[in-house]
Design a protein around this motif. Structure first.
Motif, PDB file in Angstrom:
ATOM      1  N   GLU A   1       0.838  -1.027  -0.220  1.00 22.35           N
ATOM      2  CA  GLU A   1      -0.028  -0.024  -0.067  1.00 22.35           C
ATOM      3  C   GLU A   1       0.993   1.290  -0.085  1.00 22.35           C
ATOM      4  OE1 GLU A   1      -3.837   1.727   2.241  1.00 22.35           O
ATOM      5  OE2 GLU A   1      -2.901   0.213   3.104  1.00 22.35           O
ATOM      6  N   PHE A   2       1.103   1.808  -1.195  1.00 19.11           N
ATOM      7  CA  PHE A   2       1.971   2.917  -1.178  1.00 19.11           C
ATOM      8  C   PHE A   2       1.101   4.109  -1.081  1.00 19.11           C
ATOM      9  CE2 PHE A   2       4.191   0.905  -5.257  1.00 19.11           C
ATOM     10  CZ  PHE A   2       4.961   0.250  -4.294  1.00 19.11           C
ATOM     11  N   GLY A   3       2.192   5.373  -0.553  1.00 20.32           N
ATOM     12  CA  GLY A   3       1.228   6.460   0.196  1.00 20.32           C
ATOM     13  C   GLY A   3       1.586   6.694   1.638  1.00 20.32           C
ATOM     14  N   LYS A   4       0.741   7.183   2.288  1.00 17.27           N
ATOM     15  CA  LYS A   4       1.148   7.480   3.445  1.00 17.27           C
ATOM     16  C   LYS A   4       1.272   6.253   4.694  1.00 17.27           C
ATOM     17  CE  LYS A   4      -0.792  12.062   4.023  1.00 17.27           C
ATOM     18  NZ  LYS A   4      -1.087  12.274   2.333  1.00 17.27           N
ATOM     19  N   PRO A   5       0.518   5.232   4.169  1.00 13.93           N
ATOM     20  CA  PRO A   5       1.073   4.097   5.053  1.00 13.93           C
ATOM     21  C   PRO A   5       2.274   3.516   4.981  1.00 13.93           C
ATOM     22  CG  PRO A   5      -1.245   3.636   3.867  1.00 13.93           C
ATOM     23  CD  PRO A   5      -0.409   4.857   3.255  1.00 13.93           C
ATOM     24  N   MET A   6       2.991   3.674   3.904  1.00 14.20           N
ATOM     25  CA  MET A   6       4.378   3.254   3.568  1.00 14.20           C
ATOM     26  C   MET A   6       5.319   4.324   4.596  1.00 14.20           C
ATOM     27  SD  MET A   6       6.052   1.133   2.263  1.00 14.20           S
ATOM     28  CE  MET A   6       4.673   0.610   0.887  1.00 14.20           C
ATOM     29  N   LEU A   7       4.736   5.535   5.404  1.00 15.88           N
ATOM     30  CA  LEU A   7       5.674   6.253   6.060  1.00 15.88           C
ATOM     31  C   LEU A   7       6.235   5.460   7.343  1.00 15.88           C
ATOM     32  CD1 LEU A   7       3.733   9.637   5.995  1.00 15.88           C
ATOM     33  CD2 LEU A   7       6.303   9.371   5.139  1.00 15.88           C
ATOM     34  N   GLN A   8       5.547   4.540   7.597  1.00 16.92           N
ATOM     35  CA  GLN A   8       5.684   3.694   8.986  1.00 16.92           C
ATOM     36  C   GLN A   8       7.114   2.969   8.744  1.00 16.92           C
ATOM     37  OE1 GLN A   8       3.360   0.368   9.782  1.00 16.92           O
ATOM     38  NE2 GLN A   8       2.585   0.291   7.646  1.00 16.92           N
TER      39      GLN A   8
ATOM     40  N   LEU B   1       7.245  13.084  12.302  1.00 14.73           N
ATOM     41  CA  LEU B   1       5.977  13.115  12.032  1.00 14.73           C
ATOM     42  C   LEU B   1       5.478  14.465  11.648  1.00 14.73           C
ATOM     43  CD1 LEU B   1       4.533  10.698  14.945  1.00 14.73           C
ATOM     44  CD2 LEU B   1       5.031  10.077  12.352  1.00 14.73           C
ATOM     45  N   SER B   2       6.021  15.448  11.639  1.00 10.03           N
ATOM     46  CA  SER B   2       5.583  16.780  11.534  1.00 10.03           C
ATOM     47  C   SER B   2       5.937  17.272  10.022  1.00 10.03           C
ATOM     48  CB  SER B   2       5.750  17.783  12.509  1.00 10.03           C
ATOM     49  OG  SER B   2       7.286  17.896  12.533  1.00 10.03           O
ATOM     50  N   TYR B   3       7.056  16.500   9.528  1.00 16.28           N
ATOM     51  CA  TYR B   3       8.018  16.890   8.252  1.00 16.28           C
ATOM     52  C   TYR B   3       7.155  15.970   7.131  1.00 16.28           C
ATOM     53  CZ  TYR B   3      11.785  17.955   5.433  1.00 16.28           C
ATOM     54  OH  TYR B   3      12.645  18.550   4.516  1.00 16.28           O
ATOM     55  N   ARG B   4       7.044  16.852   5.755  1.00 17.17           N
ATOM     56  CA  ARG B   4       6.703  16.291   4.698  1.00 17.17           C
ATOM     57  C   ARG B   4       8.119  16.149   3.822  1.00 17.17           C
ATOM     58  NH1 ARG B   4       0.433  16.513   3.047  1.00 17.17           N
ATOM     59  NH2 ARG B   4      -0.308  17.380   4.772  1.00 17.17           N
ATOM     60  N   ASN B   5       8.197  15.189   3.240  1.00 22.92           N
ATOM     61  CA  ASN B   5       9.778  15.021   2.654  1.00 22.92           C
ATOM     62  C   ASN B   5       9.425  15.261   1.000  1.00 22.92           C
ATOM     63  OD1 ASN B   5      12.680  14.832   2.463  1.00 22.92           O
ATOM     64  ND2 ASN B   5      12.373  12.554   1.700  1.00 22.92           N
TER      65      ASN B   5
ATOM     66  N   TYR C   1      18.762  14.370  -1.175  1.00 23.14           N
ATOM     67  CA  TYR C   1      19.576  13.447  -0.376  1.00 23.14           C
ATOM     68  C   TYR C   1      19.223  11.803  -0.255  1.00 23.14           C
ATOM     69  CZ  TYR C   1      21.327  17.917   0.877  1.00 23.14           C
ATOM     70  OH  TYR C   1      21.794  19.299   0.649  1.00 23.14           O
ATOM     71  N   GLY C   2      17.779  11.505  -0.408  1.00 24.80           N
ATOM     72  CA  GLY C   2      17.280  10.101  -0.517  1.00 24.80           C
ATOM     73  C   GLY C   2      17.149  10.177   1.008  1.00 24.80           C
ATOM     74  N   THR C   3      16.771   8.748   1.178  1.00 27.11           N
ATOM     75  CA  THR C   3      16.540   8.485   2.621  1.00 27.11           C
ATOM     76  C   THR C   3      16.586   6.871   2.539  1.00 27.11           C
ATOM     77  OG1 THR C   3      15.123   8.603   4.551  1.00 27.11           O
ATOM     78  CG2 THR C   3      14.150   8.096   2.594  1.00 27.11           C
ATOM     79  N   TYR C   4      16.424   6.243   3.813  1.00 26.05           N
ATOM     80  CA  TYR C   4      16.341   4.774   3.824  1.00 26.05           C
ATOM     81  C   TYR C   4      15.447   4.107   4.949  1.00 26.05           C
ATOM     82  CZ  TYR C   4      20.388   5.796   7.121  1.00 26.05           C
ATOM     83  OH  TYR C   4      20.939   6.220   8.120  1.00 26.05           O
ATOM     84  N   PRO C   5      15.068   2.922   4.873  1.00 24.38           N
ATOM     85  CA  PRO C   5      14.089   2.477   5.709  1.00 24.38           C
ATOM     86  C   PRO C   5      14.773   2.192   6.845  1.00 24.38           C
ATOM     87  CG  PRO C   5      14.009   1.224   3.390  1.00 24.38           C
ATOM     88  CD  PRO C   5      15.215   2.082   3.516  1.00 24.38           C
ATOM     89  N   ARG C   6      13.804   2.021   8.087  1.00 23.16           N
ATOM     90  CA  ARG C   6      14.215   1.541   9.443  1.00 23.16           C
ATOM     91  C   ARG C   6      15.013   0.177   9.239  1.00 23.16           C
ATOM     92  NH1 ARG C   6      11.555   4.517  13.144  1.00 23.16           N
ATOM     93  NH2 ARG C   6       9.697   5.835  12.438  1.00 23.16           N
TER      94      ARG C   6
END
Length: 500
Positions: free
Chosen positions: A27-34, A40-44, A50-55
């Motif tokens: 489920e792409f979109g906001k559910p993927m933020l977890q 939580l207050s920031y919209r990337n 700079y990219g990012t990576y998962p937990r």
């Protein structure tokens, strides 16, 4: 090139019922933020920088760092090279390249430096480095340094691009530059170009450019910093002379890590890493190498060790690719979601601002996961602080001072009123050229301070634009929010807040 069809906006947020392997579709979109590490207050909205990576990849990174600290010599000398080879193999498979052509460096800029600093320039001083005005600034600076430091052995030639333009125009400009160079007695030796340019964030016709370079006998150096993880890449088919791509941008690898591809025919040209380290094969008497002896090629061995730094991101590449497959599904599905979201999201932002998306007639510029939207500001290049006829900062297009000064065209001077969401009116404003840097800096800083987000704001072709990045953790609502935020921010600029 991906054959990605634009979907109706309502379909962007819908997911497939199942993946090709039968497992439930992500489920792409906001559910993927977890799965990611954002506040939580920031919209990337600026993944492209700079990219990012998962937990989960953060856990892998720290695991490798812990292993290095628990038994430094055991891990660094013997375990690390094996893990590195596994990541090289994963990257080679993703890029469809032979294993012995892929190594890692810290970032794309390092790879560009490695190529240009290794090339030998002819003593007759006729060699030229070709590039485009839209290449990444650090790469352009590297070319400048090569010209200045080699004292007449090599020169540079920049091909001016102003978007939006057609791919055929770009190719024609390149051919004309080669012809002009040779008529002037120069020798075009290498051309640096992008897969996807950084600013503006548009897809470049790199496949056709690579073929043209081959036909002209010019080395192709492809800056694919925004490539892997965003668009489909097949290096065996593309067959460039040199290729590089940041894994820490769109592939979810920790910073910094870039894949660097050199085919066997050119590996002899790359004698040294940057900096030179133990793997360098000198023509002088052999020096002692404290690292274990292996059976790898000189090219691969050279890049295996470039001094004592934390190389943990390199060995996370395999983990990142595995995570993408296990959690997000096939690469094509990831690309489709991001590219369609960028297209449809860009349209929404443009509707809200009353402007337009940067695109050409054939629709090739937006065949990527970034989109560029015009802001309601035109740049007046003839106005100056000492010009008494220059209109006040932030003045609307169409006011009498601007028209009477003759500094903007009649078509530009007509007040543009467009019906937007909520019935708002959009005015286009013009800015003197010397105010542009201050405005863009103020807008970007204000986005972080007041709105807890960031997008790149930049001038191009006498207008201000913004670049937004699509990602699996974003959806259309994020782009709509960005549109309204930018609309409010532009109104603040028009009121002169940036002057306070």
């Amino acid at each position: 090139m991906d054959d990605v069809k634009s979907l109706p906006s309502k379909d962007i947020i819908l997911q497939r019922e199942s993946r090709d392997d039968g497992r439930p579709s992500p489920e792409f979109g906001k559910p993927m933020l977890q799965n990611f590490l954002f506040d939580l207050s920031y919209r990337n909205l600026n993944h492209g920088s700079y990219g990012t990576y998962p937990r989960e990849i953060q856990k892998k990174l720290r695991h490798y760092q812990d292993l290095a600290e628990s038994k430094p010599d055991s891990f660094i000398r013997y375990k690390y090279p094996l893990l590195l080879d596994s990541s090289r193999a994963a990257a080679a498979n993703l890029l469809n390249a032979p294993l012995d052509t892929i190594v890692f460096v810290p970032n794309a800029t390092m790879a560009v430096n490695t190529v240009l600093r290794n090339l030998q320039w002819n003593a007759d001083g006729k060699d030229e480095i070709l590039s485009f005005t839209t290449i990444y600034g650090a790469c352009g600076a590297t070319i400048d340094y090569m010209v200045e430091s080699n004292r007449g052995l090599v020169s540079s030639r920049e091909i001016v691009l102003t978007y939006p333009c057609e791919d055929d125009e770009i190719l024609s400009l390149f051919c004309a530059a080669v012809e002009t160079s040779r008529k002037e007695g120069k020798r075009p030796k290498i051309c640096l170009f992008d897969t996807i340019t950084s600013i503006p964030g548009v897809r470049f016709p790199f496949e056709a450019m690579t073929k043209l370079c081959r036909d002209f006998g010019i080395l192709s150096l492809i800056d694919g910093a925004h490539g892997v993880g965003q668009i489909e890449l097949d290096l065996s088919t593309l067959d460039p002379d040199f290729f590089l791509s940041n894994c820490h941008k769109w592939l979810y690898v920790p910073r910094g890590c870039a894949a660097f591809y050199v085919p066997p025919r050119n590996q002899g040209l790359i004698r040294s890493t940057v900096p030179t380290s133990h793997g360098y094969v000198s023509k002088m008497p052999k020096r002692a190498n404290p690292l274990p002896v292996g059976r790898k090629s000189a090219f691969v061995k050279n890049f295996e060790w470039m001094g004592t730094i934390d190389n943990s991101p390199y060995i996370c590449v395999k983990d990142a690719i595995d995570w993408r497959e296990q959690v997000l599904g096939e690469e094509r599905g990831i690309r489709e979601y991001m590219q369609n979201l960028a297209r449809e999201g860009g349209k929404r932002v443009a509707e809200i601002l009353g402007t337009e998306v940067m695109e050409n007639r054939k629709g090739t510029l937006t065949q990527c996961a970034m989109v560029n939207v015009a802001l309601p500001f035109r740049i007046n290049t003839s106005a100056s602080k000492t010009d008494s006829t220059a209109s006040p900062k932030g003045e609307r297009l169409g006011t009498s001072n601007a028209r009477n000064s003759g500094e903007i065209s009649i078509s530009e001077s007509i007040k543009i009123e467009l019906s937007l969401r909520g019935g708002a009116e959009a005015d286009e404003y013009w800015l003197p050229e010397e105010e542009v840097l201050g405005v863009t800096e103020w807008m970007q800083e204000t986005l972080i301070r007041d709105y807890k987000t960031f997008v790149v704001v930049y001038p191009h072709g006498h207008r201000l634009w913004t670049r937004l990045s699509a990602q699996v953790y974003l959806d259309l609502e994020d782009f709509e929010w960005a549109g309204h935020t930018l609309h409010e921010l532009c109104q603040r600029v028009a009121k002169g807040e940036y002057l306070d």
